[in-house]
Design a protein around this motif. Structure first.
Motif, PDB file in Angstrom:
ATOM      1  N   UNK A 124       0.456  -1.100  -0.009  1.00  0.00           N
ATOM      2  CA  UNK A 124      -0.474  -0.170  -0.476  1.00  0.00           C
ATOM      3  C   UNK A 124       1.379   1.952  -0.278  1.00  0.00           C
ATOM      4  N   UNK A 125       0.697   2.291  -0.919  1.00  0.00           N
ATOM      5  CA  UNK A 125       0.796   3.329  -0.820  1.00  0.00           C
ATOM      6  C   UNK A 125       0.495   4.441  -0.872  1.00  0.00           C
ATOM      7  N   UNK A 126       0.585   5.410  -0.631  1.00  0.00           N
ATOM      8  CA  UNK A 126      -0.309   7.529  -0.559  1.00  0.00           C
ATOM      9  C   UNK A 126       0.341   8.065  -2.143  1.00  0.00           C
ATOM     10  N   UNK A 127       0.022   8.031  -3.491  1.00  0.00           N
ATOM     11  CA  UNK A 127       0.659   8.466  -3.889  1.00  0.00           C
ATOM     12  C   UNK A 127      -0.009  10.023  -4.618  1.00  0.00           C
ATOM     13  N   UNK A 128      -0.922  10.071  -3.697  1.00  0.00           N
ATOM     14  CA  UNK A 128      -1.290  11.917  -3.528  1.00  0.00           C
ATOM     15  C   UNK A 128      -2.099  12.471  -2.509  1.00  0.00           C
ATOM     16  N   UNK A 129      -2.811  13.138  -2.449  1.00  0.00           N
ATOM     17  CA  UNK A 129      -3.230  13.680  -1.187  1.00  0.00           C
ATOM     18  C   UNK A 129      -4.442  13.045  -0.718  1.00  0.00           C
ATOM     19  N   UNK A 130      -5.429  12.476  -1.111  1.00  0.00           N
ATOM     20  CA  UNK A 130      -6.392  11.633  -0.400  1.00  0.00           C
ATOM     21  C   UNK A 130      -6.230   9.771  -0.984  1.00  0.00           C
ATOM     22  N   UNK A 131      -5.220   9.890  -2.655  1.00  0.00           N
ATOM     23  CA  UNK A 131      -5.045   8.276  -2.736  1.00  0.00           C
ATOM     24  C   UNK A 131      -4.188   7.814  -2.283  1.00  0.00           C
ATOM     25  N   UNK A 132      -4.938   6.710  -2.227  1.00  0.00           N
ATOM     26  CA  UNK A 132      -3.510   5.165  -1.167  1.00  0.00           C
ATOM     27  C   UNK A 132      -3.435   4.072  -2.329  1.00  0.00           C
ATOM     28  N   UNK A 133      -2.873   3.726  -3.204  1.00  0.00           N
ATOM     29  CA  UNK A 133      -3.026   2.269  -3.757  1.00  0.00           C
ATOM     30  C   UNK A 133      -2.944   1.355  -2.728  1.00  0.00           C
ATOM     31  N   UNK A 134      -3.491   0.340  -3.078  1.00  0.00           N
ATOM     32  CA  UNK A 134      -4.122  -0.484  -2.168  1.00  0.00           C
ATOM     33  C   UNK A 134      -3.195  -2.690  -2.746  1.00  0.00           C
ATOM     34  N   UNK A 135      -2.374  -3.028  -3.018  1.00  0.00           N
ATOM     35  CA  UNK A 135      -2.432  -4.479  -3.689  1.00  0.00           C
ATOM     36  C   UNK A 135      -3.349  -5.155  -3.451  1.00  0.00           C
ATOM     37  N   UNK A 136      -4.461  -5.971  -4.164  1.00  0.00           N
ATOM     38  CA  UNK A 136      -5.797  -6.616  -3.385  1.00  0.00           C
ATOM     39  C   UNK A 136      -5.570  -7.709  -2.801  1.00  0.00           C
ATOM     40  N   UNK A 137      -4.344  -8.422  -2.297  1.00  0.00           N
ATOM     41  CA  UNK A 137      -3.903  -8.953  -1.714  1.00  0.00           C
ATOM     42  C   UNK A 137      -3.259  -8.091  -0.008  1.00  0.00           C
ATOM     43  N   UNK A 138      -3.266  -6.910   0.272  1.00  0.00           N
ATOM     44  CA  UNK A 138      -2.936  -6.740   1.504  1.00  0.00           C
ATOM     45  C   UNK A 138      -3.740  -6.322   2.181  1.00  0.00           C
ATOM     46  N   UNK A 139      -3.849  -5.992   3.836  1.00  0.00           N
ATOM     47  CA  UNK A 139      -4.977  -4.819   3.990  1.00  0.00           C
ATOM     48  C   UNK A 139      -4.164  -3.534   4.592  1.00  0.00           C
ATOM     49  N   UNK A 140      -4.946  -2.758   4.353  1.00  0.00           N
ATOM     50  CA  UNK A 140      -4.774  -1.165   4.780  1.00  0.00           C
ATOM     51  C   UNK A 140      -6.755  -0.779   5.360  1.00  0.00           C
ATOM     52  N   UNK A 141      -5.907  -0.389   6.290  1.00  0.00           N
ATOM     53  CA  UNK A 141      -7.460   0.349   6.975  1.00  0.00           C
ATOM     54  C   UNK A 141      -7.495   1.809   6.612  1.00  0.00           C
ATOM     55  N   UNK A 142      -8.049   2.955   6.184  1.00  0.00           N
ATOM     56  CA  UNK A 142      -7.829   4.142   5.662  1.00  0.00           C
ATOM     57  C   UNK A 142      -8.135   5.455   6.627  1.00  0.00           C
ATOM     58  N   UNK A 143      -7.656   6.649   6.396  1.00  0.00           N
ATOM     59  CA  UNK A 143      -7.546   7.340   7.196  1.00  0.00           C
ATOM     60  C   UNK A 143      -8.200   8.897   7.228  1.00  0.00           C
TER      61      UNK A 143
END
Length: 312
Positions: A124-143
Motif C-alpha cells: 500500500x502506497x499513498x501517492x497523492x493527497x487523498x489516494x492510496x493504492x493498495x494491492x488486493x492481497x494486502x490489508x490497509x485501513x484508510x485514514x
C-alpha cells in the motif's frame, strides 16, 4: 494463458533512475519496476504506515544503487527496444549523468513467475493527497478522507508510484466533480479511470490498444466494486462516443502532441486536458504544440524529471 515476456534490467545509479525510466516509457511501457537503494534508505529512516519495511536489509548492500526493470512482449519489436535502451543508457554519460555500471541485461520470463515476484515488493502506497493504492492481497485501513484503490496490475503495470501517474492524479483531484465525464487514454491498469470514479466522477471511460492492459483494467474495476467505469479496447477516436469534461492521457510527449490535434473533438466546451508522461526538457515543445491546436495552458506541474501539462 501465460505468455513469454522478456525482462530488460538496467543496473545503474540512483542519479540515473529518472532518465533511464524515461527510456522505458519511450518504448510504450505503462510502468517500470524500480528498486532505488537511496529511496529505500530514506523511507526506512522515516517510517510511515506505508513504509518499505518489507524490503530485506540485504538489498541496501547491493553493488548497484538502482535496478530498473521493464517487461516486453517477445515479438519482432523487441530487438529495437533493447537497442534503444542500451544506446540510451550509454548516451546519458554525454549529459553528465553518473550511470553507475550502466549494464543492460535481458532474459525471458514467464508471466506467472513475474507476477508472483512483483507481489513481494508491491505494498500500500499513498501517492497523492487523498489516494492510496493498495494491492488486493494486502490489508490497509484508510485514514481521514483517504480513497483506497484496489489494484492488481498484472503485466500492464500502472501501480501509481511513478511521477507521471502521480501528476495525473493531482490533476484529477483538482478538476473532477460529480458532473464529470472522464476519458482516460492509454488506461493501462485502469488506475486513472478508477481514481476518477472514487473522486466522484459521474462516468469514466478508459481505452487502450493493448489487450492485456484492457484485461488488467477490467479486473481492477471489478476489484473496486464500481459501476461507472467502462474499459474499451481500441483507439479513442474509434471506440468512444460523446464528449468529456476531462480527458487524461498519461502517455508520452510525442503522443500528447498528436492528441492535441484530435482530442478537442471529444471535449466539451471548457473541457480540461490533463496530459503527462512528458519529460521536463520537452515541456515547452508540448506546450507550444497544444497552443497551436487551440488550447489555453492552465498549469504545468513538475515532479522530478517529469511534468504534467493541464490545458483547456
Amino acid at each position: 494463458m501465460n505468455k513469454e515476456w522478456i525482462e530488460i534490467t538496467v543496473l545503474t545509479s540512483s542519479e540515473a533512475v529518472e532518465p533511464v525510466s524515461g527510456l522505458f516509457y519511450s518504448c510504450g511501457l505503462q510502468g517500470v519496476s524500480i528498486m532505488d537503494v537511496e529511496e529505500i534508505k530514506e523511507i526506512k529512516a522515516n517510517k510511515t504506515a506505508t513504509s518499505y519495511d518489507y524490503f530485506e536489509d540485504s538489498l541496501l548492500d547491493m553493488e548497484d544503487s538502482a535496478i530498473i526493470k521493464g517487461y516486453f512482449e517477445d515479438d519482432e519489436n523487441f530487438p529495437k527496444h533493447l537497442e534503444y535502451i542500451t544506446k540510451g543508457v550509454e548516451g546519458l554519460k554525454n549529459y553528465g549523468f553518473d550511470i553507475g555500471r550502466g549494464k543492460v541485461l535481458s532474459e525471458k520470463v514467464n508471466q506467472e513467475d513475474w507476477e508472483n515476484t512483483w507481489k513481494k515488493y508491491y505494498k500500500p502506497t499513498k501517492i497523492s493527497d487523498r489516494i492510496v493504492v493498495k494491492p488486493q492481497w494486502e490489508e490497509y485501513t484508510p485514514k481521514n478522507d483517504e480513497l483506497v484503490l484496489e489494484m492488481d496490475p498484472g503485466m500492464a503495470f500502472g501501480t501509481g508510484t511513478h511521477e507521471t501517474t502521480r501528476l495525473c492524479l493531482r490533476g484529477l483531484e483538482k478538476y473532477v466533480d460529480e458532473d464529470s465525464t472522464v476519458f482516460d487514454i492509454g488506461t493501462g491498469s485502469g488506475i486513472l479511470s478508477i481514481a476518477a470514479s472514487k473522486l466522484g466522477a459521474k462516468k469514466a471511460i478508459g481505452v487502450d490498444l493493448d489487450e492485456i492492459a484492457v484485461e488488467s483494467a477490467k479486473k481492477n474495476v471489478s476489484l473496486n466494486k464500481i459501476d461507472n467505469v467502462e474499459i474499451l479496447y481500441g483507439n479513442l477516436m474509434e471506440v468512444v462516443k460523446g464528449k468529456a469534461d476531462i480527458v487524461v492521457a498519461n502517455i508520452m510527449a510525442d503522443i500528447v502532441m498528436i492528441l492535441g490535434e484530435q482530442v478537442r473533438a471529444f471535449m466539451k466546451d471548457e473541457g480540461v486536458f490533463i496530459s503527462s508522461g512528458i519529460l521536463v526538457v520537452r515541456a515547452d515543445e508540448v506546450k507550444n504544440k497544444l497552443e497551436k491546436c487551440g488550447f489555453d495552458i492552465v498549469d504545468i506541474i513538475i515532479d522530478g524529471e517529469w511534468c504534467s501539462i493541464i490545458a483547456k
